[in-house]
Write a protein that holds these residues in place. Structure first.
Motif, PDB file in Angstrom:
ATOM      1  N   ALA A  69       0.773  -1.271   0.131  1.00  0.00           N
ATOM      2  CA  ALA A  69       0.619   0.117   0.154  1.00  0.00           C
ATOM      3  C   ALA A  69       0.967   1.109   0.405  1.00  0.00           C
ATOM      4  CB  ALA A  69      -1.187   0.034   1.728  1.00  0.00           C
ATOM      5  N   ASP A  70       1.729   1.513   1.089  1.00  0.00           N
ATOM      6  CA  ASP A  70       2.801   2.479   0.829  1.00  0.00           C
ATOM      7  C   ASP A  70       3.489   2.237  -0.436  1.00  0.00           C
ATOM      8  OD1 ASP A  70       4.226   0.365   2.184  1.00  0.00           O
ATOM      9  OD2 ASP A  70       5.590   2.266   3.089  1.00  0.00           O
ATOM     10  N   ARG A  71       3.941   1.897  -0.848  1.00  0.00           N
ATOM     11  CA  ARG A  71       4.684   2.001  -2.736  1.00  0.00           C
ATOM     12  C   ARG A  71       3.838   1.742  -3.834  1.00  0.00           C
ATOM     13  NH1 ARG A  71       6.402  -1.083   1.527  1.00  0.00           N
ATOM     14  NH2 ARG A  71       8.590  -1.534   1.987  1.00  0.00           N
ATOM     15  N   THR A  72       2.670   2.351  -3.741  1.00  0.00           N
ATOM     16  CA  THR A  72       1.816   2.002  -4.913  1.00  0.00           C
ATOM     17  C   THR A  72       1.043   3.403  -4.726  1.00  0.00           C
ATOM     18  OG1 THR A  72       0.313   0.600  -3.953  1.00  0.00           O
ATOM     19  CG2 THR A  72       0.825  -0.424  -4.638  1.00  0.00           C
ATOM     20  N   ASP A  73       0.667   3.993  -5.489  1.00  0.00           N
ATOM     21  CA  ASP A  73      -0.239   5.025  -6.311  1.00  0.00           C
ATOM     22  C   ASP A  73      -1.977   4.385  -6.371  1.00  0.00           C
ATOM     23  OD1 ASP A  73       1.953   6.940  -6.858  1.00  0.00           O
ATOM     24  OD2 ASP A  73       2.419   5.720  -8.819  1.00  0.00           O
ATOM     25  N   SER A  74      -2.263   3.604  -7.012  1.00  0.00           N
ATOM     26  CA  SER A  74      -3.365   2.534  -7.067  1.00  0.00           C
ATOM     27  C   SER A  74      -3.572   1.316  -6.421  1.00  0.00           C
ATOM     28  CB  SER A  74      -3.667   3.294  -8.620  1.00  0.00           C
ATOM     29  OG  SER A  74      -3.074   2.458  -9.605  1.00  0.00           O
TER      30      SER A  74
ATOM     31  N   SER B  13     -11.674  -9.787  -6.559  1.00  0.00           N
ATOM     32  CA  SER B  13     -12.539 -11.500  -5.381  1.00  0.00           C
ATOM     33  C   SER B  13     -13.634 -11.920  -6.975  1.00  0.00           C
ATOM     34  CB  SER B  13     -13.722 -10.600  -4.508  1.00  0.00           C
ATOM     35  OG  SER B  13     -14.326 -11.582  -4.471  1.00  0.00           O
ATOM     36  N   GLY B  14     -13.194 -13.301  -6.764  1.00  0.00           N
ATOM     37  CA  GLY B  14     -13.549 -14.104  -7.554  1.00  0.00           C
ATOM     38  C   GLY B  14     -13.624 -14.445  -9.260  1.00  0.00           C
ATOM     39  N   GLY B  15     -11.864 -13.699  -9.409  1.00  0.00           N
ATOM     40  CA  GLY B  15     -11.750 -13.357 -10.624  1.00  0.00           C
ATOM     41  C   GLY B  15     -12.351 -12.340 -10.981  1.00  0.00           C
ATOM     42  N   HIS B  16     -12.957 -11.564 -10.664  1.00  0.00           N
ATOM     43  CA  HIS B  16     -13.597  -9.737 -11.022  1.00  0.00           C
ATOM     44  C   HIS B  16     -12.921  -8.678 -10.430  1.00  0.00           C
ATOM     45  CE1 HIS B  16     -16.706 -12.137 -13.355  1.00  0.00           C
ATOM     46  NE2 HIS B  16     -17.001 -13.316 -12.674  1.00  0.00           N
ATOM     47  N   VAL B  17     -12.798  -7.922 -10.575  1.00  0.00           N
ATOM     48  CA  VAL B  17     -12.802  -6.408 -10.715  1.00  0.00           C
ATOM     49  C   VAL B  17     -14.080  -6.141  -9.832  1.00  0.00           C
ATOM     50  CG1 VAL B  17     -11.946  -3.965 -10.580  1.00  0.00           C
ATOM     51  CG2 VAL B  17     -11.249  -6.038 -12.190  1.00  0.00           C
ATOM     52  N   VAL B  18     -13.292  -5.566  -7.568  1.00  0.00           N
ATOM     53  CA  VAL B  18     -14.475  -5.414  -7.409  1.00  0.00           C
ATOM     54  C   VAL B  18     -14.773  -4.257  -7.367  1.00  0.00           C
ATOM     55  CG1 VAL B  18     -15.600  -7.475  -6.086  1.00  0.00           C
ATOM     56  CG2 VAL B  18     -13.769  -5.882  -5.110  1.00  0.00           C
ATOM     57  N   GLU B  19     -13.100  -3.681  -6.997  1.00  0.00           N
ATOM     58  CA  GLU B  19     -13.027  -1.875  -6.345  1.00  0.00           C
ATOM     59  C   GLU B  19     -11.238  -1.485  -7.033  1.00  0.00           C
ATOM     60  OE1 GLU B  19     -13.476   0.980  -2.810  1.00  0.00           O
ATOM     61  OE2 GLU B  19     -13.406  -1.113  -2.756  1.00  0.00           O
ATOM     62  N   SER B  20     -11.689  -0.454  -7.669  1.00  0.00           N
ATOM     63  CA  SER B  20     -10.533  -0.116  -8.013  1.00  0.00           C
ATOM     64  C   SER B  20     -10.158   1.420  -8.004  1.00  0.00           C
ATOM     65  CB  SER B  20     -10.150  -0.288  -9.434  1.00  0.00           C
ATOM     66  OG  SER B  20     -10.808   0.636  -9.936  1.00  0.00           O
ATOM     67  N   GLY B  21      -9.457   2.133  -7.785  1.00  0.00           N
ATOM     68  CA  GLY B  21      -8.823   3.551  -7.064  1.00  0.00           C
ATOM     69  C   GLY B  21      -7.750   3.765  -6.707  1.00  0.00           C
ATOM     70  N   PRO B  22      -7.489   5.092  -6.206  1.00  0.00           N
ATOM     71  CA  PRO B  22      -6.603   5.312  -5.617  1.00  0.00           C
ATOM     72  C   PRO B  22      -6.175   5.074  -4.436  1.00  0.00           C
ATOM     73  CG  PRO B  22      -7.851   7.453  -5.989  1.00  0.00           C
ATOM     74  CD  PRO B  22      -8.119   6.137  -6.390  1.00  0.00           C
ATOM     75  N   THR B  23      -4.496   4.420  -3.594  1.00  0.00           N
ATOM     76  CA  THR B  23      -4.249   3.742  -2.716  1.00  0.00           C
ATOM     77  C   THR B  23      -5.119   4.282  -1.467  1.00  0.00           C
ATOM     78  OG1 THR B  23      -2.394   3.010  -3.722  1.00  0.00           O
ATOM     79  CG2 THR B  23      -2.305   2.246  -1.497  1.00  0.00           C
TER      80      THR B  23
ATOM     81  N   THR C 251      -8.913   4.491   3.055  1.00  0.00           N
ATOM     82  CA  THR C 251      -9.824   5.471   3.633  1.00  0.00           C
ATOM     83  C   THR C 251     -10.819   4.933   3.324  1.00  0.00           C
ATOM     84  OG1 THR C 251      -9.517   7.350   2.414  1.00  0.00           O
ATOM     85  CG2 THR C 251      -8.134   7.020   4.718  1.00  0.00           C
ATOM     86  N   ALA C 252     -11.507   4.792   2.796  1.00  0.00           N
ATOM     87  CA  ALA C 252     -13.418   5.239   2.571  1.00  0.00           C
ATOM     88  C   ALA C 252     -13.458   3.508   1.590  1.00  0.00           C
ATOM     89  CB  ALA C 252     -13.487   5.864   1.462  1.00  0.00           C
ATOM     90  N   PRO C 253     -12.771   2.857   1.168  1.00  0.00           N
ATOM     91  CA  PRO C 253     -13.435   1.853   0.210  1.00  0.00           C
ATOM     92  C   PRO C 253     -15.221   1.864   0.485  1.00  0.00           C
ATOM     93  CG  PRO C 253     -13.479   0.610   2.452  1.00  0.00           C
ATOM     94  CD  PRO C 253     -12.837   1.569   2.991  1.00  0.00           C
ATOM     95  N   THR C 254     -15.245   1.376  -1.057  1.00  0.00           N
ATOM     96  CA  THR C 254     -17.025   0.903  -1.103  1.00  0.00           C
ATOM     97  C   THR C 254     -17.239  -0.423  -1.762  1.00  0.00           C
ATOM     98  OG1 THR C 254     -16.600   1.264  -3.823  1.00  0.00           O
ATOM     99  CG2 THR C 254     -16.860   3.417  -2.830  1.00  0.00           C
ATOM    100  N   HIS C 255     -16.383  -1.438  -0.721  1.00  0.00           N
ATOM    101  CA  HIS C 255     -17.126  -2.562  -2.093  1.00  0.00           C
ATOM    102  C   HIS C 255     -16.520  -3.425  -0.532  1.00  0.00           C
ATOM    103  CE1 HIS C 255     -17.729  -6.970  -3.100  1.00  0.00           C
ATOM    104  NE2 HIS C 255     -17.996  -6.274  -4.168  1.00  0.00           N
ATOM    105  N   PRO C 256     -17.536  -4.567   0.249  1.00  0.00           N
ATOM    106  CA  PRO C 256     -17.534  -5.341   0.787  1.00  0.00           C
ATOM    107  C   PRO C 256     -15.974  -6.101   1.343  1.00  0.00           C
ATOM    108  CG  PRO C 256     -19.489  -5.396   0.585  1.00  0.00           C
ATOM    109  CD  PRO C 256     -18.826  -4.829  -0.464  1.00  0.00           C
ATOM    110  N   VAL C 257     -15.428  -6.843   0.097  1.00  0.00           N
ATOM    111  CA  VAL C 257     -14.386  -6.768   0.031  1.00  0.00           C
ATOM    112  C   VAL C 257     -13.727  -6.633   0.628  1.00  0.00           C
ATOM    113  CG1 VAL C 257     -12.984  -8.364  -1.547  1.00  0.00           C
ATOM    114  CG2 VAL C 257     -15.002  -8.427  -1.584  1.00  0.00           C
ATOM    115  N   THR C 258     -13.124  -5.067   0.101  1.00  0.00           N
ATOM    116  CA  THR C 258     -12.334  -4.391  -0.377  1.00  0.00           C
ATOM    117  C   THR C 258     -11.829  -3.446   1.531  1.00  0.00           C
ATOM    118  OG1 THR C 258     -12.690  -2.839  -2.290  1.00  0.00           O
ATOM    119  CG2 THR C 258     -10.986  -2.078  -0.550  1.00  0.00           C
ATOM    120  N   ALA C 259     -12.841  -4.063   2.146  1.00  0.00           N
ATOM    121  CA  ALA C 259     -13.679  -3.593   3.530  1.00  0.00           C
ATOM    122  C   ALA C 259     -13.373  -4.158   4.565  1.00  0.00           C
ATOM    123  CB  ALA C 259     -14.591  -2.487   3.936  1.00  0.00           C
TER     124      ALA C 259
END
Length: 88
Positions: free
Chosen positions: A45-50, A55-65, A70-78
């Protein structure tokens, strides 16, 4: 482009950090892109911009690290299982 798939998975914590430090110097030194695939998002995380969360072979969330931490929008991320200190 350098693609690193679980490059630190079999390493002890100190060695993993050392390897990550070396790898993350490469984009500036060699003018290349670095793609890190890891289950340990805190390590990258501290080495990436994004980030892209899959999950399950599908992108569930992406964006700035910072936003994903700080504000995940998908339950898998949180989810606590990700090891990420997300959403407070």
């Amino acid at each position: 482009m350098l693609f690193c798939d679980e490059v630190t998975s079999a390493l002890d914590a100190d060695t993993a950090v050392a390897v990550m430090n070396l790898l993350t110097e490469l984009p500036d030194r060699r003018g290349l892109s670095l793609v890190l695939v890891s289950h340990d998002l805190r390590l990258v995380a501290d080495r990436t911009d994004s980030l892209v969360v899959i999950s399950g072979g599908h992108v569930v969330e992406s964006g700035p690290t910072a936003r994903l931490f700080t504000a995940p929008t998908h339950p898998v991320t949180a989810a606590p299982a990700t090891g990420m200190p997300l959403g407070g």
